[in-house]
Each structure stands twice: as C-alpha cells, then as structure tokens.
Design a protein around this motif. Structure first.
Motif, mmCIF file in Angstrom:
data_model
loop_
_atom_site.group_PDB
_atom_site.id
_atom_site.type_symbol
_atom_site.label_atom_id
_atom_site.label_comp_id
_atom_site.label_asym_id
_atom_site.label_seq_id
_atom_site.Cartn_x
_atom_site.Cartn_y
_atom_site.Cartn_z
ATOM 1 N N VAL A 42 0.862 -1.180 0.000
ATOM 2 C CA VAL A 42 0.000 0.000 0.000
ATOM 3 C C VAL A 42 0.899 1.230 0.000
ATOM 4 C CG1 VAL A 42 -1.941 -1.085 1.195
ATOM 5 C CG2 VAL A 42 -0.222 0.131 2.514
ATOM 6 N N GLY A 43 0.350 2.327 -0.479
ATOM 7 C CA GLY A 43 1.076 3.593 -0.455
ATOM 8 C C GLY A 43 0.775 4.354 0.823
ATOM 9 N N VAL A 44 1.794 4.952 1.381
ATOM 10 C CA VAL A 44 1.647 5.742 2.603
ATOM 11 C C VAL A 44 0.879 7.016 2.263
ATOM 12 C CG1 VAL A 44 2.921 7.031 4.372
ATOM 13 C CG2 VAL A 44 3.766 4.802 3.600
ATOM 14 N N VAL A 45 -0.073 7.366 3.111
ATOM 15 C CA VAL A 45 -0.811 8.629 2.972
ATOM 16 C C VAL A 45 -0.487 9.514 4.166
ATOM 17 C CG1 VAL A 45 -2.689 7.621 1.597
ATOM 18 C CG2 VAL A 45 -2.887 7.693 4.073
ATOM 19 N N SER A 46 -0.832 10.765 4.051
ATOM 20 C CA SER A 46 -0.537 11.723 5.101
ATOM 21 C C SER A 46 -1.090 11.244 6.443
ATOM 22 C CB SER A 46 -1.143 13.082 4.737
ATOM 23 O OG SER A 46 -0.844 14.038 5.724
ATOM 24 N N GLY A 47 -0.272 11.281 7.465
ATOM 25 C CA GLY A 47 -0.682 10.881 8.813
ATOM 26 C C GLY A 47 -0.409 9.423 9.143
ATOM 27 N N ASP A 48 0.004 8.622 8.161
ATOM 28 C CA ASP A 48 0.296 7.204 8.424
ATOM 29 C C ASP A 48 1.549 7.042 9.269
ATOM 30 O OD1 ASP A 48 -1.839 6.003 7.175
ATOM 31 O OD2 ASP A 48 -0.764 5.506 5.330
ATOM 32 N N ILE A 71 12.586 -0.050 5.697
ATOM 33 C CA ILE A 71 11.716 1.085 6.010
ATOM 34 C C ILE A 71 12.220 1.779 7.272
ATOM 35 C CG2 ILE A 71 9.389 1.749 6.767
ATOM 36 C CD1 ILE A 71 9.326 1.019 3.900
ATOM 37 N N ASN A 72 12.339 3.099 7.196
ATOM 38 C CA ASN A 72 12.662 3.897 8.377
ATOM 39 C C ASN A 72 11.347 4.481 8.874
ATOM 40 O OD1 ASN A 72 13.425 5.760 10.287
ATOM 41 N ND2 ASN A 72 14.987 6.744 9.024
ATOM 42 N N CYS A 73 10.810 3.930 9.940
ATOM 43 C CA CYS A 73 9.502 4.345 10.446
ATOM 44 C C CYS A 73 9.489 5.790 10.936
ATOM 45 C CB CYS A 73 9.037 3.396 11.547
ATOM 46 S SG CYS A 73 8.555 1.781 10.908
ATOM 47 N N ASP A 74 10.645 6.360 11.226
ATOM 48 C CA ASP A 74 10.707 7.754 11.666
ATOM 49 C C ASP A 74 10.712 8.723 10.488
ATOM 50 O OD1 ASP A 74 10.793 7.037 14.369
ATOM 51 O OD2 ASP A 74 12.976 6.744 14.276
ATOM 52 N N ALA A 75 10.788 8.182 9.260
ATOM 53 C CA ALA A 75 10.865 9.062 8.091
ATOM 54 C C ALA A 75 9.971 8.566 6.954
ATOM 55 C CB ALA A 75 12.327 9.157 7.632
ATOM 56 N N LEU A 76 8.759 8.100 7.283
ATOM 57 C CA LEU A 76 7.817 7.701 6.232
ATOM 58 C C LEU A 76 7.433 8.936 5.420
ATOM 59 C CD1 LEU A 76 5.256 5.291 7.968
ATOM 60 C CD2 LEU A 76 7.094 4.692 6.404
ATOM 61 N N PHE A 77 7.197 8.748 4.139
ATOM 62 C CA PHE A 77 6.776 9.869 3.316
ATOM 63 C C PHE A 77 5.583 9.465 2.462
ATOM 64 C CE2 PHE A 77 10.244 7.686 1.179
ATOM 65 C CZ PHE A 77 9.737 7.455 -0.088
ATOM 66 N N VAL A 78 4.763 10.424 2.123
ATOM 67 C CA VAL A 78 3.559 10.194 1.337
ATOM 68 C C VAL A 78 3.950 9.591 -0.005
ATOM 69 C CG1 VAL A 78 1.603 11.304 0.180
ATOM 70 C CG2 VAL A 78 2.283 12.036 2.478
ATOM 71 N N GLY A 79 3.278 8.495 -0.349
ATOM 72 C CA GLY A 79 3.546 7.817 -1.621
ATOM 73 C C GLY A 79 4.528 6.655 -1.489
ATOM 74 N N GLN A 80 5.163 6.533 -0.346
ATOM 75 C CA GLN A 80 6.106 5.428 -0.134
ATOM 76 C C GLN A 80 5.337 4.117 -0.070
ATOM 77 O OE1 GLN A 80 8.347 5.840 3.512
ATOM 78 N NE2 GLN A 80 9.705 4.148 3.013
ATOM 79 N N TRP A 81 5.868 3.082 -0.724
ATOM 80 C CA TRP A 81 5.219 1.779 -0.715
ATOM 81 C C TRP A 81 5.694 0.971 0.484
ATOM 82 C CZ3 TRP A 81 1.239 1.284 -3.757
ATOM 83 C CH2 TRP A 81 1.186 1.990 -4.957
ATOM 84 N N VAL A 82 4.752 0.383 1.196
ATOM 85 C CA VAL A 82 5.088 -0.502 2.303
ATOM 86 C C VAL A 82 4.363 -1.829 2.097
ATOM 87 C CG1 VAL A 82 5.584 1.298 3.999
ATOM 88 C CG2 VAL A 82 3.266 0.436 3.785
ATOM 89 N N CYS A 83 5.020 -2.891 2.502
ATOM 90 C CA CYS A 83 4.451 -4.234 2.376
ATOM 91 C C CYS A 83 3.492 -4.479 3.536
ATOM 92 C CB CYS A 83 5.575 -5.267 2.377
ATOM 93 S SG CYS A 83 4.985 -6.947 2.137
ATOM 94 N N VAL A 84 2.302 -4.987 3.215
ATOM 95 C CA VAL A 84 1.312 -5.254 4.265
ATOM 96 C C VAL A 84 0.893 -6.702 4.313
ATOM 97 C CG1 VAL A 84 0.438 -2.885 4.357
ATOM 98 C CG2 VAL A 84 -0.583 -4.527 2.760
ATOM 99 N N SER A 85 1.483 -7.529 3.453
ATOM 100 C CA SER A 85 1.193 -8.947 3.459
ATOM 101 C C SER A 85 2.375 -9.684 2.860
ATOM 102 C CB SER A 85 -0.064 -9.230 2.638
ATOM 103 O OG SER A 85 -0.293 -10.631 2.554
ATOM 104 N N GLY A 86 2.867 -10.689 3.545
ATOM 105 C CA GLY A 86 4.004 -11.445 3.035
ATOM 106 C C GLY A 86 4.603 -12.345 4.094
ATOM 107 N N THR A 87 5.754 -12.874 3.760
ATOM 108 C CA THR A 87 6.478 -13.741 4.680
ATOM 109 C C THR A 87 7.883 -13.217 4.873
ATOM 110 O OG1 THR A 87 7.177 -15.173 2.858
ATOM 111 C CG2 THR A 87 5.180 -15.808 4.033
ATOM 112 N N ALA A 88 8.396 -13.426 6.063
ATOM 113 C CA ALA A 88 9.738 -12.945 6.399
ATOM 114 C C ALA A 88 10.782 -13.981 6.100
ATOM 115 C CB ALA A 88 9.796 -12.558 7.860
#
Length: 88
Positions: A42-48, A71-88
């Motif tokens: 999913v793409g990060v939106v403002s406030g995520d 992913i640097n959780c302290d520097a998320l930016f709008v439009g950045q893609w993050v994985c929300v389903s998968g395996t490690a």
C-alpha cells in the motif's frame, strides 16, 4: 601386498588431512538467508505511521518490520510503498 607401519601411518594421516580439508571447505560455504517475500503493498498517505499501518492490516510490529526491512519508520513519506502482506 604387505604394508609396513610407516606406510600405514602415512595413509592414515593422509586420510585425516583430507577429511579436515573437506570439513573446513564445507564450513566456508555461505548459507543463503531467506529474504522477505511481499504479497501486497500500500502507499503511505498523510498521517500514516508504521504502527498504524500494521494495526490496520492486522500485523504485529515484528512481522511489519520483517517484511519491510529497509523502512525507516521515523521518516515515512507520502507515496512510499510498504508491504502489508508477506512472509519474512
């Protein structure tokens, strides 16, 4: 064929040396580490935030971090893609 003690000892040392060389060579073979597999993004939106996205998709923070290792959780930016389903 008759072996004398010196020949027998030499052959035994040769066999032990070969075994040690092979075992050392096998221990230097790198083991491939599995990399995360992402199935859905999913793409990060403002406030995520990372914790908010993880909670929204029912992920633990550990799983979220493992499928998003760069992913640097302290520097998320709008439009950045993050994985929300998968395996490690």
């Amino acid at each position: 064929m008759a072996y004398n003690k010196t020949s027998l000892l030499f052959n035994l040392l040769l066999l032990i040396s070969a075994f040690l060389i092979l075992s050392m060579a096998e221990s230097r073979i790198p083991v491939a580490k599995s990399s995360p597999e992402c199935e859905s993004v999913v793409g990060v939106v403002s406030g995520d935030t990372c914790s908010g996205i993880a909670q929204q998709f029912g992920l633990t923070s550990e799983l979220f971090s493992s499928v998003n290792p760069n992913i640097n959780c302290d520097a998320l930016f709008v439009g950045q893609w993050v994985c929300v389903s998968g395996t490690a």
